[in-house]
Design a protein around this motif. Structure first.
Motif, PDB file in Angstrom:
ATOM      1  N   LYS A   1      37.907  34.212  36.540  1.00  0.00           N
ATOM      2  CA  LYS A   1      37.499  35.527  36.035  1.00  0.00           C
ATOM      3  C   LYS A   1      36.404  35.381  34.976  1.00  0.00           C
ATOM      4  N   PRO A   2      35.520  36.383  34.877  1.00  0.00           N
ATOM      5  CA  PRO A   2      34.529  36.376  33.793  1.00  0.00           C
ATOM      6  C   PRO A   2      35.245  36.491  32.436  1.00  0.00           C
TER       7      PRO A   2
ATOM      8  N   LEU B   1      45.231  27.590  37.409  1.00  0.00           N
ATOM      9  CA  LEU B   1      46.031  28.274  38.422  1.00  0.00           C
ATOM     10  C   LEU B   1      45.434  28.090  39.818  1.00  0.00           C
ATOM     11  N   VAL B   2      44.124  28.222  39.940  1.00  0.00           N
ATOM     12  CA  VAL B   2      43.480  28.045  41.248  1.00  0.00           C
ATOM     13  C   VAL B   2      43.695  26.625  41.760  1.00  0.00           C
TER      14      VAL B   2
ATOM     15  N   VAL C   1      50.104  36.542  39.785  1.00  0.00           N
ATOM     16  CA  VAL C   1      50.264  35.760  38.552  1.00  0.00           C
ATOM     17  C   VAL C   1      49.587  36.497  37.405  1.00  0.00           C
ATOM     18  N   PRO C   2      50.201  36.574  36.232  1.00  0.00           N
ATOM     19  CA  PRO C   2      49.576  37.264  35.089  1.00  0.00           C
ATOM     20  C   PRO C   2      48.212  36.690  34.753  1.00  0.00           C
ATOM     21  N   SER C   3      47.328  37.540  34.321  1.00  0.00           N
ATOM     22  CA  SER C   3      45.964  37.129  34.002  1.00  0.00           C
ATOM     23  C   SER C   3      45.891  36.245  32.762  1.00  0.00           C
ATOM     24  N   SER C   4      46.959  36.197  31.984  1.00  0.00           N
ATOM     25  CA  SER C   4      46.957  35.358  30.788  1.00  0.00           C
ATOM     26  C   SER C   4      47.004  33.871  31.119  1.00  0.00           C
ATOM     27  N   PHE C   5      47.457  33.531  32.327  1.00  0.00           N
ATOM     28  CA  PHE C   5      47.515  32.122  32.729  1.00  0.00           C
ATOM     29  C   PHE C   5      46.093  31.620  32.960  1.00  0.00           C
ATOM     30  N   PRO C   6      45.746  30.421  32.476  1.00  0.00           N
ATOM     31  CA  PRO C   6      44.380  29.905  32.660  1.00  0.00           C
ATOM     32  C   PRO C   6      43.996  29.879  34.139  1.00  0.00           C
TER      33      PRO C   6
END
Length: 346
Positions: A261-262, A179-180, A170-175
């Motif tokens: 992610k940080p 997502l988790v 999944v793209p990192s731009s998604f919150p």
């Protein structure tokens, strides 16, 4: 809702007193369990800390993302300056190695992420599991077979491996917290669907459900009015036990680098790099690990207490052998022999 009335005689007249409702019985059984009450107090405190994180960090005068390079010793690899990892009046629990970010602020905001992700994932799991479980039990045979086989596939999927695969693509731009929660919720609903299906299959054969069906009620009216209230207890019990499991899963995913992610703080994400600082700054490892341990333990104990309070059979089994001693009968009192004893002596 109609209440069961208990008849009692007072001064020669009959008075009807409402019986203790189910909710009051539940709270009475729950209050009788000291461990569950202590766990509930701990969980309430953690939720309060998570909700009041902005206020608490404002009182401290810090935030979870601001870097403080002057508070770490770059010559020693980024070890916090000062005793006990940089604990001071401005930084109540010290600072993070290398970055100098405030640990108290990151710990309190991490509680919001960890608890929020776990609760959101639990809501998704319960919603999907209850819907498909009831649909499988009340639907036609082909629908029951289809949903049951699909549930078996979901249960057989390894949660961690599937979550790792989905989160990696999944793209990192998604919150990331959202997502988790979605990934864990969409993969972990299989067991609750099985429980709901089994309970619904048993309940739909009862007389009051058959009477509702003969009265012309539709399938979903019967499910909403007769079945869902009856399966609420096992669903609530299982949901209470799902929350600590989801907290552990979120922490593991963040620890492996595919979760939160940080710079967003999370207890699992804080543990990702803490293992190399356990000697120079032990609180950096011990604080998030201790918070995870206390939270999971409290939620597990609370979930077990809710299960006991909602299940009268468990409560009655726990009372066996713990009540007051049976009063002796008149013919068994000291100084008076029973008839059997007299016959034996004769």
């Amino acid at each position: 809702m109609s209440e069961t009335l208990l008849a009692s005689r007072a001064a020669g007249t009959e008075a009807f007193v409402p019986a203790v409702s189910g909710a009051r019985q539940f709270w009475r059984r729950l209050r009788a369990q000291r461990a569950a009450l202590a766990a509930a107090a701990v969980v309430a405190l953690l939720v309060l800390v998570a909700l009041a994180a902005p206020l608490l960090t404002a009182v401290e005068g810090q935030d979870p993302t601001t870097y403080h390079p002057s508070l770490v010793d770059s010559a020693r690899g980024g070890v916090p300056v000062g005793p006990l990892g940089g604990i001071s009046g401005e930084h109540w629990l010290g600072v993070e190695p290398q970055t100098g970010r405030d640990l108290f602020a990151r710990l309190t905001y991490g509680a919001r992420v960890s608890l929020g992700v776990a609760l959101a994932a639990t809501v998704v799991q319960v919603t999907i599991g209850v819907t498909l479980g009831v649909a499988a039990a009340l639907g036609k045979r082909w629908l029951d077979q289809l949903l049951s086989r699909f549930t078996d596939i979901i249960v057989a999927m390894p949660l961690m491996i599937m979550s790792l695969a989905l989160l990696a693509i999944v793209p990192s731009s998604f919150p990331r917290p959202v997502l988790v929660a979605l990934v864990v919720g969409l993969i972990g609903w299989g067991n609750i669907a099985r429980i709901v299906r089994a309970q619904t299959l048993t309940l739909k054969e009862l007389d009051h459900v058959s009477a509702a069906r003969l009265s012309g009620w539709g399938t979903w009216s019967i499910a909403r009015r007769e079945l869902l209230p009856a399966i609420a207890a096992p669903v609530i019990t299982y949901a209470a036990l799902l929350v600590p499991t989801n907290i552990t899963v979120e922490a593991a995913l963040s620890f492996l680098g595919v979760g939160v992610k940080p710079p967003t703080p999370s207890w699992g994400q804080m543990l990702t790099a803490a293992d190399v600082w356990y000697q120079a700054a032990p609180q950096y490892l011990l604080l998030p690990a201790g918070a995870l341990f206390v939270t999971v333990l409290a939620l597990t104990v609370l979930g077990d207490g809710i299960r006991t309070a909602l299940d009268p059979r468990v409560s009655s089994r726990l009372r066996i052998g713990t009540g007051r001693k049976r009063e002796s009968r008149p013919d068994e009192r000291p100084g008076r022999e029973s008839r059997t004893a007299r016959g034996g002596a004769a």
